[in-house]
Scaffold this active site. Structure first.
Site, PDB file in Angstrom:
ATOM      1  CG  PHE A  65      36.784 -69.818  92.271  1.00 58.26           C
ATOM      2  CD1 PHE A  65      38.172 -69.784  92.341  1.00 58.26           C
ATOM      3  CD2 PHE A  65      36.147 -71.049  92.339  1.00 58.26           C
ATOM      4  CE1 PHE A  65      38.911 -70.960  92.478  1.00 58.26           C
ATOM      5  CE2 PHE A  65      36.878 -72.232  92.479  1.00 58.26           C
ATOM      6  CZ  PHE A  65      38.265 -72.184  92.550  1.00 58.26           C
ATOM      7  CB  SER A  99      22.735 -69.028  96.213  1.00 58.21           C
ATOM      8  OG  SER A  99      22.824 -67.786  95.564  1.00 58.21           O
ATOM      9  NE  ARG A 120      27.353 -55.341 105.896  1.00 56.34           N
ATOM     10  CZ  ARG A 120      26.050 -55.042 105.927  1.00 56.34           C
ATOM     11  NH1 ARG A 120      25.369 -54.827 104.819  1.00 56.34           N
ATOM     12  NH2 ARG A 120      25.434 -54.966 107.096  1.00 56.34           N
ATOM     13  CE1 TYR A 126      28.337 -70.146  95.921  1.00 58.04           C
ATOM     14  CE2 TYR A 126      26.614 -68.794  94.926  1.00 58.04           C
ATOM     15  CZ  TYR A 126      27.202 -69.368  96.045  1.00 58.04           C
ATOM     16  OH  TYR A 126      26.632 -69.173  97.283  1.00 58.04           O
ATOM     17  CB  VAL A 172      33.558 -61.325  89.934  1.00 55.73           C
ATOM     18  CG1 VAL A 172      33.272 -60.969  88.484  1.00 55.73           C
ATOM     19  CG2 VAL A 172      32.248 -61.519  90.681  1.00 55.73           C
TER      20      VAL A 172
END
Length: 276
Positions: free
Chosen positions: A94, A139, A231, A193, A96
């Site tokens: 999602f 991540s 990106r 996340y 921020v």
């Protein structure tokens, strides 16, 4: 049945997944499957790579749908007798400033990033052939989120004996704690996340341990990795890396040579093993 090696990348019609497929088409000595939920978008992505003279193949895959996972599993079994490289890239985040209630964000994010990734592994890991490579895209946020858990949770997530069932229990508890408005009191960080990616990193560690116990002689290597801040639609235009740069670490892990005995069960960023 084809004896050609086969690689599959989940969620690969755009972003990092697309860049991973592109790199594998150039470097992997076999068939490379680009997968997507939406066949139209998937075929479009394949056509784009074909214009570059590359030859990816397409298979529909919605990781949130167990039937879709099993259809891919049966196809791979029938056509190739298994699988050589699996890159679990599909995931969601999602934004921020998204106004979706945090309880909904937690449930939806964990469902895809953790539970669906686990379902893929449950169905496809048994198909991985000797010297196979499995890459779970996690991540660095998993690392920072781990640091924001309370000591008890950190110990559990760093444990070398945590089981898959215990991990599932913890991920389920996070979603419930958020729904009940007690997640911070229970020692969780304020990031769905981040917690979902803790799950992916720890799952990879558990899977490596299981492979060592059950299939030691098969030389399969499995790792979690951070592609970096890339990106994409997910991370936005301010991110520091291009998708091609984001693909570098996952591709490195997917193509570890057959005589490599590591990394295995590690969390890897910029091609370097990170502390967990």
């Amino acid at each position: 049945m084809s004896s050609v090696p086969v690689a599959v990348v989940t969620g690969s019609n755009k972003g990092i997944g697309f860049a991973i497929v592109q790199a594998l088409c150039k470097q992997f000595p076999g068939d490379v499957y680009l997968t997507a939920r939406d066949p139209g978008r998937g075929q479009e992505a394949v056509a784009k790579l074909q214009k570059e003279g590359l030859h990816p193949l397409f298979h529909q895959l919605d990781i949130d749908d167990v039937q879709s996972i099993r259809a891919l599993r049966d196809f791979l079994k029938e056509k190739y007798g298994g699988l050589n490289v699996l890159v679990n890239n599909a995931g969601i985040a999602f934004k921020v400033h998204d106004t979706t209630p945090f309880a909904v964000q937690a449930e939806v994010t964990l469902k895809t990033n953790f539970f669906a990734t686990r379902n893929i592994c449950t169905e496809l890991l048994p198909l991985v052939k000797p010297y196979g490579r499995v890459v779970n895209v996690s991540s660095m946020v998993s690392s920072s989120a781990l640091g924001r858990c309370n000591q008890e949770l950190q110990q559990k997530f760093r444990s070398d004996t945590i089981t898959e069932d215990e991990l599932v229990g913890l991920m389920t508890k996070f979603v419930e704690d958020v729904k009940n408005g007690v997640h911070e009191k229970e020692g969780w960080p304020n990031t769905a996340y981040g917690v979902s990616k803790i799950g992916v990193t720890v799952l990879s560690r558990i899977q490596a341990r299981m492979l060592n116990e059950k299939r030691k002689g098969d030389h399969i290597l499995i790792n979690a990795c951070c592609p970096g801040w890339v990106r994409t639609d997910m991370a936005g235009p301010q991110a520091t890396k291009s998708p091609d740069e984001g693909a570098e670490t996952p591709v490195y892990l997917a193509l570890l040579p057959s005589d490599a005995d590591g990394p295995h069960g590690q969390f890897v960023s910029n091609k370097t093993v990170q502390p967990w």
